[in-house]
Design a protein around this motif. Structure first.
Motif, PDB file in Angstrom:
ATOM      1  N   ALA A  24       0.837  -1.202   0.000  1.00  0.00           N
ATOM      2  CA  ALA A  24       0.000   0.000   0.000  1.00  0.00           C
ATOM      3  C   ALA A  24       0.873   1.255   0.000  1.00  0.00           C
ATOM      4  O   ALA A  24       0.592   2.221  -0.723  1.00  0.00           O
ATOM      5  CB  ALA A  24      -0.931   0.001   1.211  1.00  0.00           C
ATOM      6  N   GLN A  25       1.941   1.232   0.774  1.00  0.00           N
ATOM      7  CA  GLN A  25       2.850   2.379   0.812  1.00  0.00           C
ATOM      8  C   GLN A  25       3.541   2.572  -0.538  1.00  0.00           C
ATOM      9  O   GLN A  25       3.669   3.701  -1.013  1.00  0.00           O
ATOM     10  CB  GLN A  25       3.885   2.191   1.918  1.00  0.00           C
ATOM     11  N   THR A  26       3.949   1.480  -1.162  1.00  0.00           N
ATOM     12  CA  THR A  26       4.599   1.556  -2.473  1.00  0.00           C
ATOM     13  C   THR A  26       3.659   2.177  -3.499  1.00  0.00           C
ATOM     14  O   THR A  26       4.076   2.987  -4.334  1.00  0.00           O
ATOM     15  CB  THR A  26       5.034   0.149  -2.938  1.00  0.00           C
ATOM     16  N   GLU A  27       2.390   1.794  -3.432  1.00  0.00           N
ATOM     17  CA  GLU A  27       1.396   2.326  -4.367  1.00  0.00           C
ATOM     18  C   GLU A  27       0.845   3.683  -3.916  1.00  0.00           C
ATOM     19  O   GLU A  27      -0.009   4.257  -4.581  1.00  0.00           O
ATOM     20  CB  GLU A  27       0.249   1.333  -4.541  1.00  0.00           C
ATOM     21  N   GLN A  28       1.318   4.160  -2.766  1.00  0.00           N
ATOM     22  CA  GLN A  28       0.909   5.443  -2.197  1.00  0.00           C
ATOM     23  C   GLN A  28      -0.599   5.511  -1.922  1.00  0.00           C
ATOM     24  O   GLN A  28      -1.268   6.483  -2.260  1.00  0.00           O
ATOM     25  CB  GLN A  28       1.362   6.601  -3.084  1.00  0.00           C
ATOM     26  N   HIS A  29      -1.102   4.443  -1.285  1.00  0.00           N
ATOM     27  CA  HIS A  29      -2.497   4.401  -0.863  1.00  0.00           C
ATOM     28  C   HIS A  29      -2.541   4.386   0.660  1.00  0.00           C
ATOM     29  O   HIS A  29      -1.716   3.744   1.299  1.00  0.00           O
ATOM     30  CB  HIS A  29      -3.193   3.131  -1.371  1.00  0.00           C
ATOM     31  N   ASN A  30      -3.515   5.085   1.210  1.00  0.00           N
ATOM     32  CA  ASN A  30      -3.761   5.043   2.650  1.00  0.00           C
ATOM     33  C   ASN A  30      -4.912   4.058   2.859  1.00  0.00           C
ATOM     34  O   ASN A  30      -6.045   4.339   2.483  1.00  0.00           O
ATOM     35  CB  ASN A  30      -4.131   6.431   3.171  1.00  0.00           C
ATOM     36  N   ASN A  50      -3.939   8.524   7.773  1.00  0.00           N
ATOM     37  CA  ASN A  50      -4.788   9.187   6.776  1.00  0.00           C
ATOM     38  C   ASN A  50      -5.717   8.259   6.000  1.00  0.00           C
ATOM     39  O   ASN A  50      -6.316   8.675   5.014  1.00  0.00           O
ATOM     40  CB  ASN A  50      -3.949  10.026   5.802  1.00  0.00           C
ATOM     41  N   GLN A 120      -7.166  -2.185  -6.568  1.00  0.00           N
ATOM     42  CA  GLN A 120      -6.053  -1.828  -5.684  1.00  0.00           C
ATOM     43  C   GLN A 120      -6.130  -2.595  -4.369  1.00  0.00           C
ATOM     44  O   GLN A 120      -5.111  -3.105  -3.876  1.00  0.00           O
ATOM     45  CB  GLN A 120      -6.064  -0.321  -5.412  1.00  0.00           C
TER      46      GLN A 120
END
Length: 135
Positions: A24-30, A50, A120
């Motif tokens: 999730a961090q790699t894909e920049q999703h919270n 967030n 996602q």
């Protein structure tokens, strides 16, 4: 002869959770990631900074659905389009993002992800499963 069924352990949960959060961090999703046992009971939950306020509940419900169905929650989401009576199943959430954890052919639990699109959410959940190097 006695045979034992595999079970969900804290080490398995930690590995899957950490891998899903990293994805999730790699894909920049919270996002929120929930892992439940085979009965759909919460084993762990992490809400990223967030992430939306509803994401923990939705992630848990997706995981519970996958665990109880012994199949991805997407399966139920796909079936609802042709059989709306399935919406009466109040303990199940017909949304993609819940994936069963299968070890040696046995469902020991499930991972649920919420905070992105259905694709996602599933991709992040798959990253958690892939870290387990199962079957």
């Amino acid at each position: 002869m006695i045979s034992f069924k595999p079970v969900l352990t804290a080490a398995i949960v930690r590995t899957a959770l950490e891998a899903a959060i990293a994805a999730a961090q790699t894909e920049q999703h919270n996002m929120s990631v929930a892992i439940v046992d085979e009965g759909g009971y919460l084993f762990c939950l992490q809400r990223m900074d967030n992430a939306g306020l509803m994401t923990p509940k939705v992630a848990g419900d997706k995981a519970r659905t996958a665990a109880l169905l012994r199949a991805p929650s997407r399966m139920l989401a796909d079936r609802v389009t042709t059989d709306v009576a399935l919406l009466r199943l109040t303990d199940y959430l017909p949304m993609a993002g819940g994936l069963p954890i299968i070890i040696q052919g046995h469902c020991v639990g499930a991972i649920g992800v919420s905070g992105g699109t259905p694709e996602q959410d599933e991709r992040v959940g798959q990253a958690g499963l892939a870290a387990l190097q199962l079957d």
